[in-house]
Design an enzyme around this catalytic site. Sequence first.
Site, PDB file in Angstrom:
ATOM      1  N   GLU A 361       8.476 -20.769 -10.119  1.00 23.30           N
ATOM      2  CA  GLU A 361       9.508 -21.801 -10.357  1.00 23.30           C
ATOM      3  C   GLU A 361      10.884 -21.187 -10.653  1.00 23.30           C
ATOM      4  O   GLU A 361      11.630 -21.649 -11.512  1.00 23.30           O
ATOM      5  CB  GLU A 361       9.048 -22.767 -11.445  1.00 23.30           C
ATOM      6  CG  GLU A 361       7.780 -23.482 -10.998  1.00 23.30           C
ATOM      7  CD  GLU A 361       7.410 -24.698 -11.799  1.00 23.30           C
ATOM      8  OE1 GLU A 361       8.212 -25.130 -12.630  1.00 23.30           O
ATOM      9  OE2 GLU A 361       6.306 -25.212 -11.567  1.00 23.30           O
TER      10      GLU A 361
HETATM   11  C1  LIG Z   1       0.511 -17.925  -8.939  1.00 27.01           C
HETATM   12  C2  LIG Z   1       1.702 -18.483  -8.204  1.00 27.01           C
HETATM   13  C3  LIG Z   1       1.849 -19.865  -8.077  1.00 27.01           C
HETATM   14  C4  LIG Z   1       2.927 -20.389  -7.369  1.00 27.01           C
HETATM   15  N1  LIG Z   1       3.006 -21.753  -7.175  1.00 27.01           N
HETATM   16  C5  LIG Z   1       3.952 -22.240  -6.317  1.00 27.01           C
HETATM   17  C6  LIG Z   1       3.945 -23.631  -5.937  1.00 27.01           C
HETATM   18  O1  LIG Z   1       3.126 -24.433  -6.408  1.00 27.01           O
HETATM   19  N2  LIG Z   1       4.863 -24.062  -5.019  1.00 27.01           N
HETATM   20  C7  LIG Z   1       5.789 -23.223  -4.476  1.00 27.01           C
HETATM   21  O2  LIG Z   1       6.571 -23.673  -3.643  1.00 27.01           O
HETATM   22  N3  LIG Z   1       5.813 -21.904  -4.821  1.00 27.01           N
HETATM   23  C8  LIG Z   1       4.933 -21.404  -5.715  1.00 27.01           C
HETATM   24  N4  LIG Z   1       4.938 -20.061  -6.042  1.00 27.01           N
HETATM   25  C9  LIG Z   1       5.945 -19.173  -5.460  1.00 27.01           C
HETATM   26  C10 LIG Z   1       6.973 -18.670  -6.476  1.00 27.01           C
HETATM   27  O3  LIG Z   1       7.827 -19.697  -6.869  1.00 27.01           O
HETATM   28  C11 LIG Z   1       7.674 -17.461  -5.837  1.00 27.01           C
HETATM   29  O4  LIG Z   1       6.740 -16.409  -5.820  1.00 27.01           O
HETATM   30  C12 LIG Z   1       8.924 -17.067  -6.596  1.00 27.01           C
HETATM   31  O5  LIG Z   1       9.926 -18.041  -6.435  1.00 27.01           O
HETATM   32  C13 LIG Z   1       9.475 -15.715  -6.148  1.00 27.01           C
HETATM   33  O6  LIG Z   1       9.532 -15.600  -4.761  1.00 27.01           O
HETATM   34  P1  LIG Z   1       8.912 -14.300  -4.044  1.00 27.01           P
HETATM   35  O7  LIG Z   1       7.549 -14.125  -4.566  1.00 27.01           O
HETATM   36  O8  LIG Z   1       9.089 -14.454  -2.594  1.00 27.01           O
HETATM   37  O9  LIG Z   1       9.792 -13.100  -4.587  1.00 27.01           O
HETATM   38  P2  LIG Z   1      11.183 -12.569  -3.987  1.00 27.01           P
HETATM   39  O10 LIG Z   1      12.114 -13.711  -3.800  1.00 27.01           O
HETATM   40  O11 LIG Z   1      10.918 -11.706  -2.814  1.00 27.01           O
HETATM   41  O12 LIG Z   1      11.733 -11.680  -5.182  1.00 27.01           O
HETATM   42  C14 LIG Z   1      11.284 -10.360  -5.415  1.00 27.01           C
HETATM   43  C15 LIG Z   1      12.115  -9.794  -6.578  1.00 27.01           C
HETATM   44  O13 LIG Z   1      13.511  -9.767  -6.216  1.00 27.01           O
HETATM   45  C16 LIG Z   1      14.260 -10.439  -7.195  1.00 27.01           C
HETATM   46  N5  LIG Z   1      15.419 -11.080  -6.566  1.00 27.01           N
HETATM   47  C17 LIG Z   1      15.433 -11.847  -5.440  1.00 27.01           C
HETATM   48  N6  LIG Z   1      16.668 -12.278  -5.166  1.00 27.01           N
HETATM   49  C18 LIG Z   1      17.469 -11.790  -6.167  1.00 27.01           C
HETATM   50  C19 LIG Z   1      18.862 -11.913  -6.482  1.00 27.01           C
HETATM   51  N7  LIG Z   1      19.679 -12.637  -5.721  1.00 27.01           N
HETATM   52  N8  LIG Z   1      19.311 -11.263  -7.573  1.00 27.01           N
HETATM   53  C20 LIG Z   1      18.487 -10.543  -8.370  1.00 27.01           C
HETATM   54  N9  LIG Z   1      17.163 -10.409  -8.134  1.00 27.01           N
HETATM   55  C21 LIG Z   1      16.661 -11.029  -7.052  1.00 27.01           C
HETATM   56  C22 LIG Z   1      13.309 -11.454  -7.797  1.00 27.01           C
HETATM   57  O14 LIG Z   1      13.742 -11.888  -9.075  1.00 27.01           O
HETATM   58  C23 LIG Z   1      12.029 -10.660  -7.850  1.00 27.01           C
HETATM   59  O15 LIG Z   1      12.019  -9.856  -8.991  1.00 27.01           O
HETATM   60  C24 LIG Z   1       3.891 -19.522  -6.806  1.00 27.01           C
HETATM   61  C25 LIG Z   1       3.741 -18.142  -6.957  1.00 27.01           C
HETATM   62  C26 LIG Z   1       2.661 -17.609  -7.619  1.00 27.01           C
HETATM   63  C27 LIG Z   1       2.512 -16.117  -7.699  1.00 27.01           C
END
Ligand SMILES: Cc1cc2nc3c(=O)[nH]c(=O)nc-3n(C[C@H](O)[C@H](O)[C@H](O)COP(=O)(O)OP(=O)(O)OC[C@H]3O[C@@H](n4cnc5c(N)ncnc54)[C@H](O)[C@@H]3O)c2cc1C
Length: 377
Positions: A361
């Site tokens: 989130e």
């Molecule tokens: C158990 C679980 C349940 C989930 N449930 C849902 C759900 O119900 N519905 C849904 O839609 N999603 C869900 N998610 C997805 C979740 O919201 C995303 O995993 C999260 O938003 C991060 O996206 P990502 O994993 O692609 O990481 P990325 O976006 O690839 O980020 C990787 C790292 O880079 C950092 N980063 C990225 N951009 C920037 C920036 N501009 N500045 C600084 N740092 C940055 C991030 O903070 C992170 O540390 C879930 C995830 C998990 C693991």
Amino acid sequence: MPYIISEEARDLLSDVKKFCDNEVREQAKEFDKTGEWPKEMYDKAIEQGYTALEVPEEYGGVGLSRVDIAALMEEMAKADAGFATTVSASGLGMKPVLIAGNDEQKRRVCEKILEGSFAAFCLTEPGAGSDPGAGKTTAVKDGDSYILNGRKCFITNGAVADVYLVAALTNKELGMKGMSMFLVESGTPGLSTGNHEDKMGIRCSNTCDVVFDDCRIPAENLIGKEGDGFKIAMQTLDQARTWMGCLATGIAQRAMEEAVAYAKERIQFGKPIIKNQAMHFKIADMEIKIETARQMVAHALTKMDLGLPYSMESAIAKCYASDIAMQVASEAIQVFGGYGYSREYPVEKLLRDAKIFQIFEGTNEILRIVVGNNIVK
Ligand SMILES: Cc1cc2nc3c(=O)[nH]c(=O)nc-3n(C[C@H](O)[C@H](O)[C@H](O)COP(=O)(O)OP(=O)(O)OC[C@H]3O[C@@H](n4cnc5c(N)ncnc54)[C@H](O)[C@@H]3O)c2cc1C
């Protein structure tokens, strides 16, 4: 200090405590090992109405304030954060409809939740996490239908929901401005689930891919207007984040309670380790953090209840509560010493469960951007 809640919520809170003691707390240890989604436990929670707490009173809900609900949700998270995440994800799934749906859509979704269905919110995609505007799922208008194609990932309740709220592009050229929000019901041809995540924590919550392959839905399942999807998704997350802060606070509270109980029992140098002032300072620091997190959650929810702006407060609540949940769980392991590092004792699970609250989130990095932007502007 617990939340200040209504008399009705106090009665419900003691029911929730009993339910969690009898049906969740001990059982969750086993589900943590197996990673199974315990249908029987969730059926019992549905029977008690716990999955429908966020249904508004006008659509048949219990009519508690958000702070009242927070007290109940924290108790569930204390018992098991995976259980609380599953319950809370239905509230997340309902939000796009409650924010932007018409009366018929709200009635339809609330009825389903009251009957015991789960909801799922489908925004994240393999190439679109922190940057959901990069989503590639499409919805093409065809007569009085839309046809959805694409893959969502990491979807909580993905394999167990009956109601899916899905963000998809109705105009690819416009990017996030071309995104719209749709209601998709389970059993619709072309809707399926893919990869199930084998997670480090919250293991009795279901997380999987949700796939749309020429999935045809009625045009009336569009929520709000075409092009409003990104805005609706952001408003949904703005609200939902506070709930994640509430759950993270519950994990931290449980960790402190476990640490205090253990420190009273553990004898070293001829006396319980709790008798050392250094131990009091650790416990005091835990309590200061937990109480601050809880009050931030209450503040954000009160602003929501009063119809005041809450976006920044919600980001702070989730960010702070999840950061301190990690710190408190780690300190609880320290209080347990070597036993804290063992799977036989409850605190290592709390650290594993707490971690996800810094990620989903909106990661805490993204939330710091939200807070920073609010201050700078
Ligand atoms: C158990 C679980 C349940 C989930 N449930 C849902 C759900 O119900 N519905 C849904 O839609 N999603 C869900 N998610 C997805 C979740 O919201 C995303 O995993 C999260 O938003 C991060 O996206 P990502 O994993 O692609 O990481 P990325 O976006 O690839 O980020 C990787 C790292 O880079 C950092 N980063 C990225 N951009 C920037 C920036 N501009 N500045 C600084 N740092 C940055 C991030 O903070 C992170 O540390 C879930 C995830 C998990 C693991």
